[in-house]
Design an enzyme around this catalytic site. Structure first.
Site, PDB file in Angstrom:
ATOM      1  N   GLU A   1       0.921 -10.455  -4.552  1.00 20.81           N
ATOM      2  CA  GLU A   1       0.328  -9.256  -4.458  1.00 20.81           C
ATOM      3  C   GLU A   1       0.315  -9.181  -3.031  1.00 20.81           C
ATOM      4  OE1 GLU A   1      -3.543  -8.287  -6.229  1.00 20.81           O
ATOM      5  OE2 GLU A   1      -3.939  -6.713  -4.868  1.00 20.81           O
TER       6      GLU A   1
ATOM      7  N   GLU B   1      -5.663  -1.154   2.859  1.00 18.78           N
ATOM      8  CA  GLU B   1      -6.863  -1.179   1.987  1.00 18.78           C
ATOM      9  C   GLU B   1      -8.075  -1.125   2.893  1.00 18.78           C
ATOM     10  OE1 GLU B   1      -7.059  -4.974  -0.002  1.00 18.78           O
ATOM     11  OE2 GLU B   1      -8.230  -4.140  -1.887  1.00 18.78           O
TER      12      GLU B   1
END
Length: 1458
Positions: free
Chosen positions: A1273, A1278
């Site tokens: 991932e 973020e």
């Protein structure tokens, strides 16, 4: 808290049987019951309890037969009595509409690496659920997850047999509905309970029981048992979950014992109760037999106690002596305490004198400090001597020039005088010549001869004069060069003198600084550092308290490297570090107030990463290896800022360059010759020069090893050396000036000689011309010609006289100017001497004062140590005194426990002697009686107590046994009624279900043998007088339908809360029909008619029930009418084609990351405008990160306005901002993933705005669709809550790490600019934190993006590694804006994960692009309390006003390049 109601015989109509659980209490029956169960383990006996006795005991009778104790009511009579009511209840139930259970409903199940499935999940409805296409593993998983045994599933002997081939662990998670008034701990678990069971091949197994919000509440199996008991879920009961093989056997075996298992379990429990009552009765009999022995022991103890009374008198006397002895010891301890207190007092009396000495020397130190400051101020107040010195030297130069001019003037005057004298001689000669002409007209020939001789002599003298003139000119040129060189040497000496004076001044200042630093070591790293540290300690900080200044923690091991270490790291020693950006302004305010405006503040997380991999071999000297850094946090900061673990130290540049060349891979070396050697990874290198420190730079005092005395001696030695050099240079300058004057004098002499020789040569040349004229004259000499020559000479003389007057006037002027300059120079020289004398006097006084201060400090330190020793001695004495005082108090208390104070006790030795004598007497008495009087009294008390306790226990056991008999009798009566009702209800229910097909049948229960028998009459036998068919003789369809009827009848009779029917695990042979075997699910042998009727029967039953049905079938359900469901809830039909988790086949790009770009990259995908959402799927499952969000479909998101494309073609993705929710409610949001899958390339997103604020957790990332975290991932954007810095992270399988020492790209100093948060990318450790990098740009995330006009983020995934860039709108590369990106020319990336420590082709495959906005959850929710946001995260989510303005993605495009 209420619990789920236990299952009853009938939940619809009133029936004769009690509607209670098996443990309910009712009125006592008229006749006692009998238990008659022939199914026993080994040899059993019928037990009869006889309660007749004498009242003190209970007699137990054992007989072989107890069948006549209680007469059973005949089953037929029971059916005749209650059959009609039960039949009516069954018929009425078919007309009733069911309800939705509020708890105990299986809502979800998810399997990981279970049996043959890598990942499989289902959602279930509250009533009827069909799983189409097999998947019987779901029933096995349900049994295992709820704590069932592996053997009860019929599909394996142990848990490890359910683990998928090739995997080590498996995991099953079940979600159970938990609502309503009878919910289980609703405040703790909420509206859903998640139960996860994880097991491995090594035999380990664990449970996690979580709340609806994902919080782990318990890991104990006891909690799971309590939940199942509360919800009446009996997971091992085959009536709840029927696997296919059990269903086949149901009608295959005539005596179906396993169906009878529930009733049999209860019978065995009652049998066990009877056995326990028998054991209790035998215990009562044994205890009753012990009473006479206890009574006899009491009588004997009383007799011995009477005989010991006489000894008590002596014991009383002994007690008095013990009391006296106790207080004698107290008096001794009191004397010891008095002595200790006196020692303390004497020690305290010595302290004031020591303190007086300390105060006196402290006063002396303070006075000397004041004097030092006064002298330093006085010294600093002295005017600068530089201007005076410059003026003095300038005056001397001017005076020297004037003297030179005066000498030239005198020489010219002398030369003119000589020429005038020569002219006078010439005129006299001409006059004599005229006289001679007049006198010697007759002697012409003789005269010509004489003239010829004179001409020859004149020519000879002229030649000699020319040679002398040439030599004189050579001497003048040579002396001119020597004078020039001497002047240059003098000026260089002047420069040296100026430099030496500067060194003296610098050394003097450094000596003063050494004295100041010796008083306060921290002064070296800033002003008022101690005050700053105190203010930092008193202040409250958001993160970790600031650390600094760094110089407090750094010392140098090898002093030889100090010069270059001071230059390279000295400035960082003033720096401070904070871990929270909000603390920066508070710390800056403190530093500004204390005058430390230039101190740098570094903001970084405290990441104690492993730096050893970046170090060169151990035999090389690096900066880190010569430093001793006490604080690990400071060490990591210096490593991050200056790479000190990799920088090599060398003596020379050549040596440093050679070391770097041998190391390879590039690097840096700091050299003692003040040069920096660089080597690049691509080859080649360069050299830079260090900027040396000025003489007064305070960094000179850093890295001295803390020995200020050595440092002071160094500067004093340097001052002495500079003073010695100044004296030597001054003397050399004096000698040089003398030599210069002598050279000037010689030069003037040779210039005068040159002038004389030139004049003489001119004179001779003129004379030669005149004589030649005389020789060649034919006629006698013309007197007029001689007179003309005289006139010419007179004119020449007149001109020379004018020149002389001009030179004389100039010389007078120069004399006056020279005298003025000399006077001014004398004045300046006096000022110089006066200044030097003053400075010398102040320095001497300062040195003497400093010496006095050192002596006073030594004396003060001596007395301070003496005071500390005295204080320590007092503390020791006081501690000893406190111990003695405590002992005195303890002994006093113990003495008071012995008795009241004894006045004037004797000495302890005397009292002890008396005690020993009495104890000897008592010992003799004890020897005679075998015990002491006290022991005899205690024995009497003990036997009396034992007798009383025995009687009480005997009475309690009698009451308990009577209560057990009464309760068991009542329970047996209710049990038998319950068993008959179960049998009768099953019978009528079975007949009712068969009737739907036109069949007839009955169920025959044999309670004594624990079996049931089934008879079925099919439709073709109806109306014929034939025997009922044995189930084994039925056809496949008839048997399957009859099986369904029996199963539904049993379910309805026993009221199972969960009704699951599964497929076969393997072929099960049929013993009665060897030509056929049952191979699959419950409806595999049904024809279309039987199947249609069976399905209708099951659906109708589910619609009239409040229970949940989970049925597995291989058949197509599209032609089956589910019918209306309760409360318009849809029936759940699950199949493989509807279960898309990790099973979709997508358009995969070629596996393996591409090679790094060598030029502009080509556009592959451009997702933008109205077609944007055509390229994405909408995720609608529960949030895997446990956020308080509900991800919705595209249709619902579009209707609710959560997604749309505006008129400017900007894609908007937001969060519901209209709905007010209860606290803990889920707010609607959007999560989308690309339909296309990628294995590398350049991924770009251009945004105008993004979500940012409290509770928000937005992300733009790529992730594998299967086998996470093995295939990885990549989090590109973020962050959470109010954060303004973007966090980029990788989550992978074990083995991937972030290389903090990765080599930078060519011409770049760094590999990346971000701050490393963690280097371990393994998602299976550290709560899946991954290896993250924090963008140092405080405007790279959240609302700051929109405030700065938007941003562009790019992630490049190739064989070099993974790199991420963040560009503000104003600095986006032009090639990227033109959609022809060439990352080779881009600046240093914000984050870089090198393939050297994280091979991309191994850890990242088959990724989709994901954009989502979560709320709270594992990340934003966990840090919410410390984020500065109000209230709680759940409360914030509940208010829609919090998401009106800051919760939207505004995307221009998402593009991919190759």
């Amino acid at each position: 808290m209420g619990k789920r109601r236990a299952a009853s015989v009938s939940s619809d109509e009133e029936s004769p049987s009690p509607n209670t659980s098996k443990r309910a209490r009712t009125e006592e029956p008229d006749q006692p019951p009998v238990i008659n169960n022939t199914k026993k383990k080994g040899k059993g006996k019928q037990v009869v309890l006889n309660t007749q006795g004498d009242g003190d005991g209970m007699v137990l009778d054992e007989q072989l037969d107890m069948s006549h104790i209680i007469a059973e009511e005949d089953d037929e009579a029971f059916e005749a009595k209650h059959g009609k009511e039960v039949e009516e209840a069954v018929q009425n139930r078919a007309k009733k509409k069911g309800a939705i259970a509020e708890m105990g409903v299986i809502e979800t199940i998810e399997m990981h690496q279970f049996m043959c499935h890598g990942r499989l999940s289902f959602k279930f409805g509250p009533q009827l659920n069909f799983i189409i296409g097999g998947k019987s593993a779901v029933l096995t998983a349900l049994t295992i997850a709820l704590g069932g045994k592996a053997a009860s599933t019929g599909r394996g002997s142990g848990l490890k047999s359910f683990i998928r081939e090739g995997q080590h662990t498996a995991e099953v998670t079940v979600g159970i509905k938990n609502k309503g008034e009878e919910a289980y701990k609703p405040d703790t678990y909420g509206e859903r309970i998640h139960i996860t069971r994880r097991f491995s091949r090594d035999g380990s197994s664990s449970f996690k029981i979580k709340s609806a919000e994902g919080k782990t509440v318990s890991t104990k199996r006891e909690e799971l048992t309590a939940i199942c008991d509360h919800m009446n879920i009996q997971v091992d009961n085959p009536m709840n979950i029927w696997p296919g093989n059990s269903l086949v056997v149901l009608l295959q075996v005539r005596s179906t014992r396993f169906v009878y298992v529930v009733l049999t379990q209860l019978s065995e429990e009652y049998q066990t109760c009877f056995e326990n009552i028998g054991k209790t009765t035998r215990t009562l009999n044994l205890k009753n037999e012990e009473l006479p022995d206890l009574e006899q022991a009491v009588k004997e103890a009383e007799l011995r106690n009477e005989q010991a009374t006489k000894a008590r008198e002596k014991q009383d006397e002994l007690d008095d002596l013990y009391r006296e002895l106790a207080w004698a010891h107290v008096n001794t301890k009191q004397e010891e305490l008095t002595k200790s207190l006196e020692q303390v007092a004497r020690a305290r009396r010595r302290l004031p004198k020591i303190q007086d000495e300390i105060d006196a020397n402290e006063k002396t130190v303070q006075e000397t400090n004041n004097q030092v400051q006064e002298y330093e101020a006085e010294k600093e107040a002295l005017p600068s001597i530089d201007a005076i010195e410059g003026q003095y030297q300038e005056l001397r130069v001017q005076s020297s020039k004037i003297k030179d001019e005066i000498r030239e003037c005198k020489a010219d005057e002398k030369n003119i005088n000589q020429q005038i004298t020569q002219i006078d001689h010439e005129i006299e000669g001409y006059e004599r010549e005229i006289r001679k002409v007049a006198e010697s007209q007759g002697t012409a020939q003789t005269h010509r001869q004489q003239v010829q001789q004179q001409l020859d002599a004149t020519n000879a003298e002229s030649d000699a004069t020319k040679n002398d003139l040439t030599q004189a000119r050579d001497n003048v040129a040579r002396l001119a060069r020597e004078v020039d060189e001497a002047g240059k040497h003098g000026r260089s000496l002047d420069d040296k003198i100026t430099r030496f004076r500067g060194e003296i001044e610098s050394a003097t200042n450094n000596i003063a600084e050494c004295h100041r630093f010796s008083q306060d070591q921290l002064r070296l790293f800033g002003k008022d550092v101690r005050q700053i540290l105190k203010m930092v300690q008193e202040e409250k900080w958001m993160g970790k308290p600031p650390v600094g200044p760094f110089g407090r923690f750094v010392t140098l091991k090898e002093a030889s490297w100090a010069p270059i270490i001071r230059i390279q790291l000295g400035s960082l020693m003033y720096s401070w570090a904070v871990t929270d950006n909000r603390d920066r302004y508070k710390l800056r305010n403190i530093l500004d107030k204390t005058g430390n405006q230039n101190a740098e503040i570094i903001i970084t997380e405290e990441d104690l990463f492993d730096y050893t991999r970046g170090e060169p071999p151990g035999d090389l000297t690096t900066v880190l290896r010569v430093l001793e850094i006490k604080d690990e946090f400071v060490k990591r900061i210096l490593i991050n800022r200056r790479r000190i673990e990799r920088v090599v130290l060398a003596s020379t540049r050549i040596e440093g360059d050679d070391i770097l060349f041998k190391l390879g891979g590039g690097g840096t070396a700091w050299c003692l010759d003040y040069r920096i050697a660089l080597r690049y990874p691509e080859g080649g290198g360069s050299t830079n020069h260090m900027t040396r420190l000025q003489g007064s730079d305070p960094r000179h005092h850093m890295f001295t090893g803390g020995d200020r005395t050595t440092d002071l001696r160094h500067w004093e030695k340097q001052k002495e050396e500079a003073e010695r050099n100044l004296g030597e240079t001054t003397e050399e300058l004096r000698k040089g000036r003398t030599h210069y004057a002598e050279l000037r004098k010689q030069l003037e002499q040779f210039k005068s000689q040159e002038n004389r020789l030139r004049a003489r040569l001119n004179e001779l040349e003129q004379k030669s011309v005149r004589l030649q004229g005389e020789v060649f004259a034919d006629a006698p000499v013309n007197v007029s010609f001689i007179e003309a020559s005289i006139a010419t000479e007179l004119e020449t003389k007149q001109n020379l006289m004018k020149q002389f007057e001009s030179l004389h006037t100039r010389r007078v002027q120069l004399d006056e100017t020279g005298r003025a300059l000399m006077a001014e120079a004398d004045t300046l020289n006096k000022q110089r001497e006066e200044h030097n004398n003053q400075e010398r006097a102040i320095t001497e006084k300062l040195t003497a004062t400093l010496q006095s201060r050192v002596e006073a400090q030594k004396i003060k330190s001596h007395y301070e140590r003496k005071l500390a020793d005295g204080m320590a001695e007092i503390e020791t004495l006081e501690a000893q005194a406190k111990i003695v005082e405590k002992e005195f108090e303890v002994w006093s208390n113990k003495a008071e426990e012995v008795g009241e104070r004894f006045q004037k006790p004797r000495k302890a030795d005397t009292v002890q002697h008396k005690i020993d004598a009495i104890k000897k007497i008592l010992s003799q008495i004890q020897k005679e009686q075998g015990a002491t009087p006290e022991e005899i009294a205690r024995e009497l008390y003990r036997v009396r107590t034992r007798l009383e306790n025995h009687r009480v226990q005997l009475a309690d056991l009698r009451l308990l046994n009577d209560a057990l008999k009464q309760a068991l009798t009542l329970r047996l009566s209710k049990w038998m009624s319950f068993r008959r009702f179960i049998a009768l209800r099953t019978k009528y229910q079975f007949q009712h279900y068969l009737w739907n097909r036109g069949y007839y049948g009955k169920v025959l229960f044999d309670h004594n043998n624990g079996v049931l028998d089934i008879k079925v009459q099919t439709e073709d036998q109806a109306g014929k007088q034939v025997r009922d068919k044995d189930p084994r003789s039925l056809s496949g369809g008839e048997k399957s339908y009859s099986t369904i009827c029996l199963l539904l009848a049993l379910w309805e009779a026993i009221q199972c809360p969960i009704r699951c029917l599964g497929e076969l695990m393997a072929d099960v042979p049929c013993t009665s029909c060897p030509e056929r075997s049952f191979t699959d699910e419950f409806d595999v042998f049904m024809d279309s008619v039987n199947r249609r009727v069976s399905m209708k029967l099951m659906i109708d039953t589910a619609n009239t029930s409040d229970k949940q049905y989970i049925l597995i079938t291989p058949q197509d359900m599209s032609n089956v009418n589910i019918g209306p469901t309760n409360h318009d809830l849809p029936s759940h039909v699950r199949s493989r084609k509807h279960h898309r988790h990790f099973e979709d086949i997508r358009n995969l790009t070629k596996r393996g990351a591409p090679a790094p770009p060598s030029g502009p990259m080509s556009l592959v995908d451009n997702f933008a405008g109205p077609s944007f959402f055509d390229n994405f799927d909408f995720f609608t499952d529960p949030d895997p990160t446990h956020g308080t969000v509900q991800y919705v479909s595209q249709q619902e998101a579009t209707t609710a306005g959560l997604v749309f494309v505006d008129q400017a073609n900007v894609v908007n993705i937001g969060v519901d901002s209209n709905t007010t929710l209860p606290v803990g409610g889920l707010r609607k949001s959007v999560r989308i993933s690309s339909k296309k899958t990628y294995n590398g390339g350049l991924f770009v997103i251009d945004i105008n705005a993004m979500p940012g604020g409290c509770s928000l957790w937005p992300a733009f990332w790529t992730v594998t669709q299967d086998n996470w975290p093995t295939n990885g991932e990549i989090d590109i954007i973020e962050g959470v809550n109010l954060g303004t810095s973007n966090q980029m992270t990788l989550h992978t399988a074990p083995g991937c790490t972030l290389d903090t020492s990765a080599a930078p790209a060519k011409f770049n100093e760094l590999a990346f600019t971000g701050n490393v948060l963690s280097t371990v990318c393994n998602a299976l450790v550290d709560s899946n934190s991954g290896c993250g990098v924090l963008d140092p740009n405080p405007t790279s995330f959240g609302q700051a993006i929109e405030n700065n006009g938007g941003a562009v983020f790019a992630m490049l995934w190739d064989t070099i590694g993974i790199r991420i860039w963040h560009f503000n709108r104003c600095n986006t590369p032009a090639d990227l804006t033109a959609m022809a990106p060439n990352p080779v020319g881009w600046p240093v990336p914000t984050a870089f994960w090198s393939t050297a420590t994280c091979p991309v082709n191994q850890f990242f495959q088959d990724h989709v692009i994901v954009i989502n906005t979560s709320l709270c959850g594992d990340f934003a929710g966990s840090v919410y309390p410390t984020s500065g946001c109000p209230a709680t995260c759940a409360e914030h989510v509940a208010d829609p006003n919090n998401f009106k303005t800051n919760s939207q993605w505004k995307i221009n495009y998402v593009a991919t390049y190759q």
